[in-house]
Write a protein that holds these residues in place. Structure first.
Motif, PDB file in Angstrom:
ATOM      1  N   ASN A 297       0.583  -1.153   0.347  1.00 22.16           N
ATOM      2  CA  ASN A 297      -0.536   0.092   0.096  1.00 22.16           C
ATOM      3  C   ASN A 297       0.425   0.842  -0.162  1.00 22.16           C
ATOM      4  N   PHE A 298       1.852   1.299   0.865  1.00 22.17           N
ATOM      5  CA  PHE A 298       3.069   2.290   0.875  1.00 22.17           C
ATOM      6  C   PHE A 298       3.234   2.450  -0.203  1.00 22.17           C
ATOM      7  N   LEU A 299       3.984   1.002  -0.837  1.00 24.13           N
ATOM      8  CA  LEU A 299       4.694   1.696  -2.488  1.00 24.13           C
ATOM      9  C   LEU A 299       3.858   1.910  -3.720  1.00 24.13           C
ATOM     10  N   PHE A 300       2.782   1.900  -3.197  1.00 26.91           N
ATOM     11  CA  PHE A 300       1.592   2.586  -4.463  1.00 26.91           C
ATOM     12  C   PHE A 300       1.530   3.803  -4.255  1.00 26.91           C
ATOM     13  N   ARG A 301       0.687   4.065  -2.693  1.00 25.65           N
ATOM     14  CA  ARG A 301       1.248   5.316  -2.660  1.00 25.65           C
ATOM     15  C   ARG A 301       1.869   7.015  -3.037  1.00 25.65           C
ATOM     16  N   SER A 302       3.177   6.381  -2.620  1.00 27.36           N
ATOM     17  CA  SER A 302       4.782   6.660  -2.746  1.00 27.36           C
ATOM     18  C   SER A 302       4.495   7.134  -4.592  1.00 27.36           C
ATOM     19  N   MET A 303       4.410   5.778  -5.154  1.00 26.16           N
ATOM     20  CA  MET A 303       4.459   5.964  -6.935  1.00 26.16           C
ATOM     21  C   MET A 303       2.816   6.435  -7.563  1.00 26.16           C
ATOM     22  N   PHE A 304       2.172   6.609  -6.933  1.00 22.66           N
ATOM     23  CA  PHE A 304       1.323   7.284  -7.139  1.00 22.66           C
ATOM     24  C   PHE A 304       1.033   8.628  -8.004  1.00 22.66           C
TER      25      PHE A 304
END
Length: 435
Positions: free
Chosen positions: A184-191
């Motif tokens: 989840n954190f990875l996705f929100r960081s790359m969003f």
């Protein structure tokens, strides 16, 4: 898969389309995915450390094999090498399968008898699967566009390089220190970067598309590896079959990638003759990203959990000794009870080096500190806290939505890490622990 590979040399342009589709696409694709599920099952049905290490090594070796096949000249040579690897891995799987313990909770807990565990495992996984599905959707678009530009070689090498390097880096760092992160954190960081790349897509030239595609596929490989590790983590935590977790992730990824591939082919659609096809693709992709973020964050932000954290507990930990603990090392994990000092009101707070860390109570603080010192997983810390609070095995299973057999497995692993043998020792350790 072997039959399909042997039949491929006899297929040519004069062969029926249905036969070529069946032998050239459907059978190999089904065989590859079934083999991946079987191999993942064999990797996970070990101890946590061995399971994680097997998955990382599999990704690294797969990268080497894929890179080797890319360098081979001649279709016949690639076919021969592919047949060799398929047969070798099939034989290795048969030998490895004989070592699987059928009493493991993830095998013994059938779906019909452990529905609650499977449901909550799915609830902890679906958001992360959807986030990785976004990358699969964009990957389908990238593949479609690169095929039309005859630049798939760059994408293939980016995928190989991304998976190989990700596995090696994780395995190397894990050797020396604990790693914890969430999909989840990875996705929100790359969003934000995904949004900016899609917004810039209609204004970039063809050469820039190739560079963006290569960078994206390297990141996509890391996301795919991370989600496989999360599936393994979920299987260990909830005691559910690893094939169930990975199958759900694969279905989501395949569906999203298929949609992305169809959207990428829209550049040739007649209804876009008066519009800019790339702009249409970028707008639809942005809409998909926004909808995924809305359904995972906007609608369900107050639901149970946002997904479990992937944990690589440092392999550099050696044998650790405890202080003298009162009580004799007899008994089992089923029996024994002891009052526990909880100190919910007042008591010592976090130590100065932990400023900013908030604990629900003193017991939670002690359990967290013990977990950090003795390299306990989040699930083991949860179970330790519940045991010290006086929960029975049945009550813990109900509280965490897992089976009693899974609770016992976690407790055996917890006791082994703490070098204790009964609840009385655990109570004494937690009540007297000072860091």
């Amino acid at each position: 898969m072997v039959i399909a590979l042997l039949c491929l040399p006899f297929l040519d342009a004069s062969s029926p389309d249905a036969l070529r589709l069946f032998l050239g696409v459907a059978i190999p694709a089904a065989g590859v995915h079934l083999f991946l599920l079987s191999w993942f099952f064999l990797c996970v049905t070990q101890s946590v450390e061995n399971g994680f290490l097997s998955i990382l090594l599999s990704w690294a070796l797969a990268g080497l094999v894929r890179g080797f096949l890319e360098f081979l000249d001649g279709w016949a040579m690639q076919l021969a090498v592919s047949l060799f690897f398929v047969c070798a891995l099939w034989g290795l799987s048969l030998l490895w399968g004989k070592r699987v313990d059928d009493d493991l909770p993830m095998i013994a807990n059938k779906l019909r008898n452990a529905k609650v565990a499977y449901v909550h495992a799915l609830r902890s996984l679906w958001k992360c699967a959807l986030y990785c599905g976004v990358f699969a959707f964009l990957g389908g678009i990238v593949r479609s566009l690169m095929l039309q530009m005859d630049a798939m070689t760059y994408v293939n090498y980016a995928s190989i390089f991304g998976g190989f390097v990700s596995a090696l880096v994780l395995a190397t760092v894990w050797r020396f220190r604990t790693i914890r992160y969430s999909v989840n954190f990875l996705f929100r960081s790359m969003f934000p970067f995904l949004v900016m790349a899609l917004c810039a897509l209609p204004f970039t030239d063809m050469g820039s598309w190739v560079a963006i595609a290569v960078a994206f596929y390297a990141v996509y490989s890391f996301m795919s590896l991370s989600l496989q590790m999360l599936c393994a983590q979920t299987s260990y935590d909830y005691g559910v079959n690893p094939v169930f977790c990975l199958s759900f992730q694969m279905v989501v990824a395949l569906c999203m990638q298929g949609l992305g591939y169809l959207l990428g082919n829209a550049v040739n659609a007649p209804f876009l003759s008066n519009a800019q096809p790339v702009a249409f693709i970028a707008i639809v992709s942005l809409a998909v990203l926004a909808l995924v973020l809305y359904f995972t964050r906007g609608l369900s932000i107050s639901q149970e959990e946002d997904g479990r954290i992937i944990e690589f507990l440092s392999l550099s930990r050696g044998s650790m000794e405890l202080k003298e603990i009162s009580g004799k090392a007899v008994g089992d994990v089923e029996h024994g009870a002891c009052a526990v000092e909880d100190d919910r009101a007042g008591g010592a707070g976090p130590s100065p080096w932990q400023k900013g860390v908030k604990y629900a109570d003193k017991l939670s603080m002690r359990c967290e500190l013990i977990g950090e010192k003795f390299y306990l997983s989040r699930r083991e810390v949860e179970i330790m806290r519940l045991v010290v609070q006086g929960f029975t095995i049945a009550a813990i299973a109900e509280e965490l939505f897992i089976s009693e057999n899974t609770v016992k497995t976690h407790m055996r692993r917890l006791y082994a890490k703490l070098d204790i043998h009964k609840k009385q020792q655990l109570f004494s350790l937690v009540n007297s622990y000072v860091d």
